[in-house]
Motif scaffolding. Sequence first.
Motif, PDB file in Angstrom:
ATOM      1  N   ASP A  65      16.994 -37.954 -15.159  1.00  0.00           N
ATOM      2  CA  ASP A  65      16.065 -37.214 -14.325  1.00  0.00           C
ATOM      3  C   ASP A  65      15.067 -38.130 -13.628  1.00  0.00           C
ATOM      4  OD1 ASP A  65      17.264 -34.881 -15.065  1.00  0.00           O
ATOM      5  OD2 ASP A  65      15.866 -34.445 -16.684  1.00  0.00           O
ATOM      6  N   SER A  66      14.841 -39.338 -14.194  1.00  0.00           N
ATOM      7  CA  SER A  66      13.844 -40.246 -13.632  1.00  0.00           C
ATOM      8  C   SER A  66      14.415 -41.151 -12.558  1.00  0.00           C
ATOM      9  CB  SER A  66      13.250 -41.116 -14.748  1.00  0.00           C
ATOM     10  OG  SER A  66      14.252 -41.859 -15.382  1.00  0.00           O
ATOM     11  N   SER A  67      15.697 -40.971 -12.180  1.00  0.00           N
ATOM     12  CA  SER A  67      16.307 -41.860 -11.190  1.00  0.00           C
ATOM     13  C   SER A  67      15.627 -41.715  -9.844  1.00  0.00           C
ATOM     14  CB  SER A  67      17.794 -41.538 -11.057  1.00  0.00           C
ATOM     15  OG  SER A  67      18.468 -41.814 -12.254  1.00  0.00           O
ATOM     16  N   ALA A  68      15.472 -42.824  -9.152  1.00  0.00           N
ATOM     17  CA  ALA A  68      14.774 -42.826  -7.872  1.00  0.00           C
ATOM     18  C   ALA A  68      15.637 -42.215  -6.787  1.00  0.00           C
ATOM     19  CB  ALA A  68      14.404 -44.255  -7.490  1.00  0.00           C
ATOM     20  N   PRO A  69      15.020 -41.494  -5.821  1.00  0.00           N
ATOM     21  CA  PRO A  69      15.789 -40.923  -4.720  1.00  0.00           C
ATOM     22  C   PRO A  69      16.568 -41.974  -3.946  1.00  0.00           C
ATOM     23  CG  PRO A  69      13.567 -39.996  -4.784  1.00  0.00           C
ATOM     24  CD  PRO A  69      13.601 -41.122  -5.766  1.00  0.00           C
ATOM     25  N   SER A  70      16.056 -43.202  -3.907  1.00  0.00           N
ATOM     26  CA  SER A  70      16.737 -44.246  -3.145  1.00  0.00           C
ATOM     27  C   SER A  70      18.087 -44.611  -3.720  1.00  0.00           C
ATOM     28  CB  SER A  70      15.865 -45.504  -3.074  1.00  0.00           C
ATOM     29  OG  SER A  70      15.516 -45.941  -4.364  1.00  0.00           O
ATOM     30  N   ALA A  71      18.429 -44.055  -4.880  1.00  0.00           N
ATOM     31  CA  ALA A  71      19.753 -44.306  -5.447  1.00  0.00           C
ATOM     32  C   ALA A  71      20.848 -43.867  -4.485  1.00  0.00           C
ATOM     33  CB  ALA A  71      19.906 -43.569  -6.780  1.00  0.00           C
ATOM     34  N   GLN A  72      20.516 -42.946  -3.564  1.00  0.00           N
ATOM     35  CA  GLN A  72      21.512 -42.467  -2.619  1.00  0.00           C
ATOM     36  C   GLN A  72      21.992 -43.568  -1.675  1.00  0.00           C
ATOM     37  OE1 GLN A  72      22.760 -39.477  -2.597  1.00  0.00           O
ATOM     38  NE2 GLN A  72      21.409 -38.306  -3.907  1.00  0.00           N
ATOM     39  N   ILE A  95      14.747 -47.398 -19.655  1.00  0.00           N
ATOM     40  CA  ILE A  95      14.209 -46.117 -19.222  1.00  0.00           C
ATOM     41  C   ILE A  95      14.615 -45.009 -20.192  1.00  0.00           C
ATOM     42  CG2 ILE A  95      14.397 -44.333 -17.435  1.00  0.00           C
ATOM     43  CD1 ILE A  95      14.426 -46.585 -15.371  1.00  0.00           C
ATOM     44  N   LEU A  96      15.883 -45.015 -20.604  1.00  0.00           N
ATOM     45  CA  LEU A  96      16.341 -44.007 -21.559  1.00  0.00           C
ATOM     46  C   LEU A  96      15.622 -44.148 -22.896  1.00  0.00           C
ATOM     47  CD1 LEU A  96      20.188 -44.043 -20.863  1.00  0.00           C
ATOM     48  CD2 LEU A  96      18.573 -42.222 -20.285  1.00  0.00           C
ATOM     49  N   GLY A  97      15.243 -45.369 -23.259  1.00  0.00           N
ATOM     50  CA  GLY A  97      14.555 -45.590 -24.521  1.00  0.00           C
ATOM     51  C   GLY A  97      13.191 -44.948 -24.577  1.00  0.00           C
ATOM     52  N   VAL A 144      20.955 -36.170 -26.260  1.00  0.00           N
ATOM     53  CA  VAL A 144      22.009 -36.828 -25.484  1.00  0.00           C
ATOM     54  C   VAL A 144      22.181 -38.271 -25.929  1.00  0.00           C
ATOM     55  CG1 VAL A 144      22.772 -37.486 -23.173  1.00  0.00           C
ATOM     56  CG2 VAL A 144      21.576 -35.315 -23.518  1.00  0.00           C
ATOM     57  N   THR A 145      21.063 -38.983 -26.117  1.00  0.00           N
ATOM     58  CA  THR A 145      21.134 -40.403 -26.470  1.00  0.00           C
ATOM     59  C   THR A 145      21.456 -40.629 -27.940  1.00  0.00           C
ATOM     60  OG1 THR A 145      18.770 -40.564 -26.991  1.00  0.00           O
ATOM     61  CG2 THR A 145      19.422 -40.936 -24.697  1.00  0.00           C
ATOM     62  N   GLY A 146      21.128 -39.653 -28.796  1.00  0.00           N
ATOM     63  CA  GLY A 146      21.365 -39.813 -30.227  1.00  0.00           C
ATOM     64  C   GLY A 146      20.334 -40.687 -30.907  1.00  0.00           C
ATOM     65  N   LYS A 147      19.228 -40.995 -30.196  1.00  0.00           N
ATOM     66  CA  LYS A 147      18.182 -41.858 -30.746  1.00  0.00           C
ATOM     67  C   LYS A 147      16.828 -41.373 -30.254  1.00  0.00           C
ATOM     68  CE  LYS A 147      16.831 -46.728 -31.129  1.00  0.00           C
ATOM     69  NZ  LYS A 147      17.122 -48.117 -30.726  1.00  0.00           N
ATOM     70  N   PRO A 148      15.802 -41.334 -31.113  1.00  0.00           N
ATOM     71  CA  PRO A 148      14.485 -40.867 -30.684  1.00  0.00           C
ATOM     72  C   PRO A 148      13.935 -41.677 -29.520  1.00  0.00           C
ATOM     73  CG  PRO A 148      14.577 -41.009 -33.078  1.00  0.00           C
ATOM     74  CD  PRO A 148      15.839 -41.648 -32.554  1.00  0.00           C
ATOM     75  N   ALA A 149      13.307 -40.992 -28.568  1.00  0.00           N
ATOM     76  CA  ALA A 149      12.760 -41.648 -27.390  1.00  0.00           C
ATOM     77  C   ALA A 149      11.385 -42.232 -27.645  1.00  0.00           C
ATOM     78  CB  ALA A 149      12.696 -40.657 -26.224  1.00  0.00           C
ATOM     79  N   ILE A 150      10.991 -42.323 -28.892  1.00  0.00           N
ATOM     80  CA  ILE A 150       9.689 -42.888 -29.240  1.00  0.00           C
ATOM     81  C   ILE A 150       9.830 -44.244 -29.934  1.00  0.00           C
ATOM     82  CG2 ILE A 150       9.436 -41.909 -31.575  1.00  0.00           C
ATOM     83  CD1 ILE A 150       6.550 -41.122 -30.760  1.00  0.00           C
ATOM     84  N   GLU A 156      29.262 -47.852 -12.124  1.00  0.00           N
ATOM     85  CA  GLU A 156      28.524 -46.620 -11.837  1.00  0.00           C
ATOM     86  C   GLU A 156      28.202 -45.869 -13.124  1.00  0.00           C
ATOM     87  OE1 GLU A 156      30.926 -44.441  -9.125  1.00  0.00           O
ATOM     88  OE2 GLU A 156      30.492 -45.760  -7.421  1.00  0.00           O
ATOM     89  N   ARG A 157      29.148 -45.833 -14.006  1.00  0.00           N
ATOM     90  CA  ARG A 157      28.949 -45.147 -15.287  1.00  0.00           C
ATOM     91  C   ARG A 157      27.811 -45.801 -16.077  1.00  0.00           C
ATOM     92  NH1 ARG A 157      33.556 -45.124 -19.966  1.00  0.00           N
ATOM     93  NH2 ARG A 157      32.364 -44.082 -21.615  1.00  0.00           N
ATOM     94  N   CYS A 158      27.752 -47.122 -16.056  1.00  0.00           N
ATOM     95  CA  CYS A 158      26.678 -47.848 -16.764  1.00  0.00           C
ATOM     96  C   CYS A 158      25.310 -47.555 -16.154  1.00  0.00           C
ATOM     97  CB  CYS A 158      26.916 -49.360 -16.700  1.00  0.00           C
ATOM     98  SG  CYS A 158      28.251 -49.959 -17.720  1.00  0.00           S
ATOM     99  N   VAL A 159      25.266 -47.557 -14.828  1.00  0.00           N
ATOM    100  CA  VAL A 159      23.997 -47.467 -14.141  1.00  0.00           C
ATOM    101  C   VAL A 159      23.391 -46.069 -14.179  1.00  0.00           C
ATOM    102  CG1 VAL A 159      22.938 -47.645 -11.862  1.00  0.00           C
ATOM    103  CG2 VAL A 159      24.497 -49.424 -12.643  1.00  0.00           C
ATOM    104  N   TRP A 160      24.241 -45.052 -14.067  1.00  0.00           N
ATOM    105  CA  TRP A 160      23.701 -43.683 -13.929  1.00  0.00           C
ATOM    106  C   TRP A 160      23.922 -42.844 -15.172  1.00  0.00           C
ATOM    107  CZ3 TRP A 160      20.753 -44.802 -10.343  1.00  0.00           C
ATOM    108  CH2 TRP A 160      21.156 -45.538  -9.227  1.00  0.00           C
ATOM    109  N   ARG A 161      24.169 -43.462 -16.293  1.00  0.00           N
ATOM    110  CA  ARG A 161      24.409 -42.702 -17.514  1.00  0.00           C
ATOM    111  C   ARG A 161      23.125 -42.047 -18.033  1.00  0.00           C
ATOM    112  NH1 ARG A 161      23.017 -47.681 -19.092  1.00  0.00           N
ATOM    113  NH2 ARG A 161      22.155 -48.013 -21.174  1.00  0.00           N
ATOM    114  N   ARG A 162      23.310 -41.069 -18.930  1.00  0.00           N
ATOM    115  CA  ARG A 162      22.177 -40.395 -19.571  1.00  0.00           C
ATOM    116  C   ARG A 162      22.089 -40.724 -21.051  1.00  0.00           C
ATOM    117  NH1 ARG A 162      21.948 -34.429 -19.146  1.00  0.00           N
ATOM    118  NH2 ARG A 162      24.194 -34.474 -19.438  1.00  0.00           N
TER     119      ARG A 162
END
Length: 380
Positions: free
Chosen positions: A9-16, A268-270, A277-283, A373-379
């Motif tokens: 969700d935090s991906s920048a619009p410029s990713a387009q 960022i996911l950390g 989704v990540t299976g790990k606490p975001a804290i 692409e999978r690496c860069v835009w994964r959740r």
Amino acid sequence: MTPTAEMTDSSAPSAQSVSPACDLHSIDSSTTDLELVEEVLAGHFRRHATILQQVGPELTPAIDVVSARIGGGKRLRASFCLWGARGAADGRTVPGIVEMAAAIELFHLAALVHDDVMDDSDVRRGLPTVHRHFADDHARAQRRGDAERHGTAVAILVGDMCLSWSDDLAAAAADDVTPDVRRAVRDTWSTMRDEAYGGQYLDMLSQTEETTDADRTARILRYKSARYTIGQPLRLGGTLAGAPADLLEAYDRIGLTAGEAFQLRDDILGVFGDEKVTGKPAIDDLREGKRTMLIAAAEESAGRMERRVMADCLGNPELDADGAARMREVLHSTGAVERVEQRIVDLAEEALGIVAGAPMDSHSRCALTALIERCVWRRA
């Protein structure tokens, strides 16, 4: 490239701005190879588990813990290894490559088990970490001695077992190649291990300091993640397949660019990822005080109040949800998230450009494009 559902969700619009590329389904042609990797891992583990079981039934809990964790995962490293070989062999399967890909995944499992001990993490891939599992089991059974020390000791042993098993597989992968190729493969494998160990040491060292060392943070990113996750798996596959020097050089460049993007996404996911989704606490990363590029970017632009929040929260083992929310606000208000997202976009464009010009068949090029692409835009 149009960002897919893998994007956070935090991906920048410029990713387009990234150029259109292959859809993610284009990696499906490696499914058979990845299934073989799973079979090799399962068979290799069963052989060792049989020996452990013969030592005594007391080993069953350790066997069960590895069994529950050896399967699954994203298998990105295995995929890059497989396609690194195919890219050097005009899309053909290379003898020994499945074993090499499996060896990388076993090495990674060992690294995760040990990394969780060092970071004192409680959850990995939605399961209790190995040291937490055995510490809790010790406490429930009311055994003698310190439960935490017991859990740590068993996790170190489990990680060591996986590490030695990975070396066995890596050696087996190069059994049927020429002596020169075998030496090159072993040199690459050895370098991958040393760089990963060195990067991990620098990561631990950085968590003991009050401020971020930008140069060290860059080296951690390069050696603990970029080369280890993408560059060296590609090179291992290519080397096993007898790749020419120009292709190996392209693999190294892909590893540095796409690998950095992978780790920046991980950073960022950390902090912002969905635990379900990540299976790990975001804290965890905030509590551990990880000195990531995201943190470095925030420190560069932080004002007095923002620095106070970072000083109070980053590396605080008692950090709670409110404190984590304050940190996330700082990462946004300083523009750190936006700058890191833009860096990911730039790196992805560069990596895809290298893939487009690499001397390989179109099918392998398409697969590597999709993997990046999978690496860069994964959740997760």
